[in-house]
Design a protein around this motif. Structure first.
Motif, PDB file in Angstrom:
ATOM      1  N   UNK A  84       0.826  -1.086   0.088  1.00  0.00           N
ATOM      2  CA  UNK A  84      -0.064  -0.068   0.069  1.00  0.00           C
ATOM      3  C   UNK A  84       0.929   1.198   0.115  1.00  0.00           C
ATOM      4  N   UNK A  85       2.013   1.230   0.750  1.00  0.00           N
ATOM      5  CA  UNK A  85       2.794   2.386   0.707  1.00  0.00           C
ATOM      6  C   UNK A  85       3.907   2.253  -0.298  1.00  0.00           C
ATOM      7  N   UNK A 154      -2.509  13.148   1.197  1.00  0.00           N
ATOM      8  CA  UNK A 154      -2.571  12.631  -0.031  1.00  0.00           C
ATOM      9  C   UNK A 154      -3.618  13.353  -0.756  1.00  0.00           C
ATOM     10  N   UNK A 155      -4.779  13.488  -0.279  1.00  0.00           N
ATOM     11  CA  UNK A 155      -5.747  14.324  -1.049  1.00  0.00           C
ATOM     12  C   UNK A 155      -5.277  15.662  -1.523  1.00  0.00           C
ATOM     13  N   UNK A 156      -4.806  16.474  -0.657  1.00  0.00           N
ATOM     14  CA  UNK A 156      -4.167  17.627  -1.336  1.00  0.00           C
ATOM     15  C   UNK A 156      -2.790  17.627  -2.231  1.00  0.00           C
ATOM     16  N   UNK A 174       4.320   9.804  -7.421  1.00  0.00           N
ATOM     17  CA  UNK A 174       4.680   8.776  -6.510  1.00  0.00           C
ATOM     18  C   UNK A 174       5.908   8.999  -5.563  1.00  0.00           C
ATOM     19  N   UNK A 175       6.669   9.201  -6.238  1.00  0.00           N
ATOM     20  CA  UNK A 175       8.263   9.520  -5.526  1.00  0.00           C
ATOM     21  C   UNK A 175       7.977  10.570  -4.070  1.00  0.00           C
ATOM     22  N   UNK A 181       5.899  10.014   3.142  1.00  0.00           N
ATOM     23  CA  UNK A 181       5.608   8.936   3.863  1.00  0.00           C
ATOM     24  C   UNK A 181       6.757   8.187   4.418  1.00  0.00           C
ATOM     25  N   UNK A 182       8.023   8.249   4.215  1.00  0.00           N
ATOM     26  CA  UNK A 182       9.143   7.689   4.486  1.00  0.00           C
ATOM     27  C   UNK A 182       9.602   7.685   6.018  1.00  0.00           C
ATOM     28  N   UNK A 183       9.054   8.663   6.627  1.00  0.00           N
ATOM     29  CA  UNK A 183       9.098   8.880   8.104  1.00  0.00           C
ATOM     30  C   UNK A 183       7.838   8.084   8.726  1.00  0.00           C
TER      31      UNK A 183
END
Length: 185
Positions: A84-85, A154-156, A174-175, A181-183
């Motif tokens: 998912x991530x 993600x919406x924004x 995506x990157x 999201x990496x944190x």
């Protein structure tokens, strides 16, 4: 009788939806009237109201149908927090949004509520809760704040991307999301 199972009913629904999406190419959703949709679809207002309450009901129901198409891309896949991530999840999702950017621009323009109402449980149970527990967060109230943050972020990102005409590729977006999201992983 013109019922939902009736071919004519289904044809009219398709004409209404196509006319609405066509009008979104020229007008903001708040500028589109039932009358304009009916004129473009060559139907009576009563036919429109047999299908939808108003323009926003049409938009909401089309959004549900589009989201179901997105979800269908992942049928048969095992969805877990790692998938998912990942780019493997986000790139097809973003590609679909890019191909339907006019529609999603209208959806994101009106966004005033919780971004994900359908599929909430899966995202909660597969992603948010396991990651939160992995990081020692046991309070579901606290987890919900992370969930809201995740969804709103993600919406924004999507809103900015479609407002700018999806100039960046799905891979680039995506990157950016993955970096944010990496944190969280």
């Amino acid at each position: 009788m013109n019922t939902m199972a009736n071919k004519r009913f289904q044809e009219n629904e398709k004409k209404i939806q196509e006319s609405f999406i066509s009008l979104l190419n020229t007008y903001d959703v708040n500028q589109i009237t039932v009358r304009a949709i009916c004129e473009k679809a060559k139907i009576n207002r009563s036919t429109f109201y047999a299908h939808y309450q108003d323009v926003y009901d049409l938009l909401d129901r089309l959004e549900i149908a589009m989201n179901n198409k997105i979800v269908a891309q992942y049928k048969g896949r095992e969805i877990d927090e790692i998938f998912f991530i990942s780019d493997e999840f986000f790139i097809p999702f973003l590609d679909f949004i890019s191909k339907n950017q006019i529609f999603y621009k209208a959806c994101l323009q009106k966004r005033k509520s919780f971004p994900i109402s359908q599929g909430f449980e899966a995202l909660w149970n597969i992603v948010i809760k396991p990651i939160s527990l992995k990081h020692g967060i046991t309070s579901e109230d606290e987890m919900m704040y992370y969930f809201v943050f995740f969804q709103a972020g993600i919406t924004m990102v999507l809103k900015r991307w479609v407002d700018n005409g999806c100039i960046e590729t799905p891979s680039e977006i995506s990157s950016y999301i993955m970096n944010c999201l990496s944190r969280f992983r």
